[in-house]
Scaffold this active site. Structure first.
Site, short mmCIF file in Angstrom:
data_model
loop_
_atom_site.label_atom_id
_atom_site.label_comp_id
_atom_site.label_asym_id
_atom_site.label_seq_id
_atom_site.Cartn_x
_atom_site.Cartn_y
_atom_site.Cartn_z
N LYS A 62 -13.97 15.31 13.67
CA LYS A 62 -14.89 15.28 14.81
C LYS A 62 -14.91 16.65 15.46
O LYS A 62 -13.94 17.08 16.08
CB LYS A 62 -14.49 14.22 15.82
CG LYS A 62 -15.61 13.90 16.81
CD LYS A 62 -15.36 12.60 17.56
CE LYS A 62 -16.61 12.19 18.33
NZ LYS A 62 -16.41 10.90 19.04
N GLU A 71 -5.97 -3.96 -0.93
CA GLU A 71 -6.22 -5.25 -0.30
C GLU A 71 -7.13 -6.15 -1.12
O GLU A 71 -7.08 -7.37 -1.00
CB GLU A 71 -6.84 -5.04 1.09
CG GLU A 71 -5.93 -4.41 2.12
CD GLU A 71 -5.90 -2.89 2.09
OE1 GLU A 71 -5.44 -2.29 3.05
OE2 GLU A 71 -6.34 -2.29 1.08
N TRP A 103 -19.56 14.17 13.84
CA TRP A 103 -18.66 13.88 12.74
C TRP A 103 -18.99 14.70 11.50
O TRP A 103 -20.16 14.85 11.14
CB TRP A 103 -18.72 12.40 12.38
CG TRP A 103 -18.12 11.49 13.42
CD1 TRP A 103 -18.80 10.73 14.31
CD2 TRP A 103 -16.74 11.28 13.68
NE1 TRP A 103 -17.93 10.04 15.12
CE2 TRP A 103 -16.64 10.37 14.75
CE3 TRP A 103 -15.56 11.78 13.12
CZ2 TRP A 103 -15.43 9.94 15.26
CZ3 TRP A 103 -14.34 11.34 13.63
CH2 TRP A 103 -14.29 10.44 14.70
N THR A 135 0.85 -1.19 0.00
CA THR A 135 0.00 0.00 0.00
C THR A 135 0.89 1.24 0.00
O THR A 135 2.10 1.16 0.20
CB THR A 135 -0.91 0.02 1.24
OG1 THR A 135 -0.10 0.13 2.42
CG2 THR A 135 -1.73 -1.26 1.33
#
Length: 578
Positions: free
Chosen positions: A473, A357, A478, A203
């Site tokens: 946040k 992934e 959020w 990654t």
């Protein structure tokens, strides 16, 4: 002859090449790097070069895997998107070894880190990266043989390698010379198991050190078939008459699987080599009429910044019409103003989603019956739904997505409650390479979790909310950074935008917006312009809460990028949280 003679059919990468050779022996693979003559290969000639690589790997003492889920010798590649990389994509796994695609955009210390984890014994390296070879060999002691690859030699059959110094116990070779010396005898490829590991890559390391993921022959072949099936539906309507311009770097999720599913489909492939956006913009213009002659299109893909780079170069050349070009984007949201520019130029824009992934796209912007039976068959309306809602598409055939809360309880489709997106598919990596802790976390809900939060709407479309690490946040509530970016990007001046949270003594965090304006707006658009646009177009219309308004708007000349071309928010947070 009887049941005892039954032979289980193995789903291996060699079957992809065999299919392409049967369906399209005279189809072309075109290597067209900037500032050099093109070199064309038929599928048959390509297969002959792959065949010769078998002898080369054997000469180097490369070993095959011996049992399911095991690895053979790791063979590393550091290259641009070239015909040579394409050949290695087949030869190495067909031999039973593991193709390790080195992420050339990583920092040097991260490249050394990933190579020491992978422990390659052979390195194929482009001359552009030869200056780093000494440092690599000093840090990675497993490498025994190095093959240097030159665009000039491949395209002109002339030229010399730069001077290369290496330890006495490391062999140095030139790619084309090795192919020539290997002869024309047919290589006897080994019978291999579909569960042998075929690939290893890492990654981009946006939240820490890069993580290694690996996949088997079976996963690669099934994923190729899944993508082909999904691509045949609207709005793609892909066929073997399309020309595929390979832009997604092969070191990143195998170029989104194009080296495999496009050969399986029998397509013409064009490799532009080193990234030169003016060169790429010309290639698109040149190949559109060639594809149109046989009823096809030019298709490509990449992160949104690639599409924007193509726009800018096309404008400089006076190109205003790209009808017959389809661009599939992923990795991050497409700025709405860039999407509108694309439509004006006649470009078909579609989206998809598949992290490293999962090897391949788990979702794509496909018009499934669940969608058009409710929404109607207006293609632009459905396409707008995917792009304007920051949708990742719908699950491709034989892959499934669902959302769960933090306790693992499934959230129904059509709910407006965001949840963790989980994957049930043939393609997710079995584990993070040599990282049991991250592996355990990824599988803790019984399906693969990559810490992304989404909503699945009534049409089955997966709407991206945020990555766990990027959500802001503020006052205990959020703010999804991706949705805020979508609102900001609707201003016509915005080429790129990143919304990040910065520390605030009262609210814990507050959002700020970091914007790269389009060239024609530089020095003209102001913070007040952006905020007034958000109030008028989104707050007053009830689509955005007023408290989401960014405290500051900062204009940048450019944004830092990850190794895969995405905006690097980690660096932005570090720079603007001080």
């Amino acid at each position: 002859m009887g049941v005892d003679d039954f032979k289980d059919y193995q789903l291996t990468i060699g079957k992809i090449l065999r299919t392409g050779l049967y369906a399209a022996p005279d189809q072309k693979l075109i290597y067209a790097p900037p500032n050099l003559p093109k070199r064309e290969f038929t599928y048959t000639e390509f297969a002959e070069r792959v065949n010769r690589l078998g002898f080369i790997l054997e000469k180097f003492g490369v070993k095959s895997a011996e049992k399911p889920w095991s690895m053979g010798t790791r063979v590393a590649v550091m290259d641009w998107n070239t015909i040579r990389f394409q050949e290695l994509m087949y030869a190495v796994p067909m031999y039973g070894a593991v193709l390790f695609t080195v992420n050339i955009r990583l920092a040097p210390q991260d490249i050394a880190y990933t190579m020491n984890l992978a422990e390659p014994e052979v390195l194929f390296i482009h001359t552009d990266f030869a200056p780093f070879l000494n440092a690599i060999l000093e840090n990675v002691k497993t490498i025994k043989n190095v093959v240097v690859m030159s665009d000039e030699i491949t395209c002109t059959r002339k030229g010399e390698l730069p001077k290369i110094e290496a330890p006495e116990d490391v062999g140095i070779y030139e790619y084309e010379e090795l192919l020539k010396k290997s002869g024309e005898e047919k290589y006897n490829w080994p019978e291999i198991n579909e569960y042998f590991v075929a690939s290893l890559f890492f990654t981009s390391g946006t939240t820490g050190l890069p993580k290694g993921v690996y996949h088997t022959h079976r996963q690669i072949l099934l994923s190729s078939m899944q993508i082909l099936i999904a691509s045949m539906e609207y709005p793609f309507r892909a066929s073997n008459r399309d020309i595929i311009l390979i832009l997604v770097p092969y070191f990143h999720i195998f170029g989104w699987m194009q080296p495999y599913y496009c050969v399986l489909g029998g397509n013409k492939l064009v490799f532009p080599g080193r990234y030169d956006w003016a060169h790429i913009a010309r290639l698109i213009k040149d190949y559109i009429p060639i594809a149109r002659e046989v009823g096809g299109s030019v298709m490509s893909g990449g992160v949104p910044t690639m599409l924007y780079a193509i726009f800018q170069e096309a404008k400089k050349m006076g190109i205003t019409d790209y009808k017959g070009f389809l661009f599939g984007y992923g990795g991050e949201a497409l700025p709405i103003s860039v999407y509108e520019d694309a439509k004006k130029m006649g470009i078909d824009v579609v989206t998809g989603y598949g992290p490293s992934e999962t090897l391949t796209a788990i979702t794509r912007a496909t018009f499934i019956p669940r969608m058009w039976m409710k929404m109607g068959t207006d293609s632009e309306k459905m396409r707008d739904h995917f792009v304007l809602k920051n949708s990742l598409g719908v699950a491709i055939p034989l892959s499934f997505v669902k959302t769960v809360d933090e306790e693992g309880n499934e959230i129904p489709i059509g709910s407006e409650t965001p949840g963790r997106v989980l994957f049930e598919a043939p393609s997710p990596t079995r584990e993070y390479y040599k990282d049991p802790e991250k592996t355990e976390s990824a599988w803790r809900y019984g399906a693969f979790d990559v810490d992304d939060f989404v909503v699945i709407d009534e049409y089955g479309a997966v709407l991206f909310v945020d990555r766990a690490k990027d959500a802001i946040k503020s006052g205990g509530e959020w703010i999804p950074s991706s949705r805020l970016e979508g609102f900001i990007s609707s201003h016509p001046a915005v080429a790129e935008v990143a919304a990040i949270g910065v520390p605030d003594p009262k609210w814990s965090e507050r959002p700020i917006a970091l914007i790269v304006p389009k060239p024609e707006y530089k020095g003209k658009v102001t913070e007040e312009d952006i905020k007034n646009h958000l109030i008028k177009e989104h707050v007053e219309k009830g689509t955005m809460p007023k408290w989401w308004m960014p405290d500051k708007v900062i204009f940048l000349d450019e944004t830092p990028k990850t190794a895969t071309g995405k905006i690097n928010k980690r660096i932005l947070r570090e720079e603007h949280s001080k």
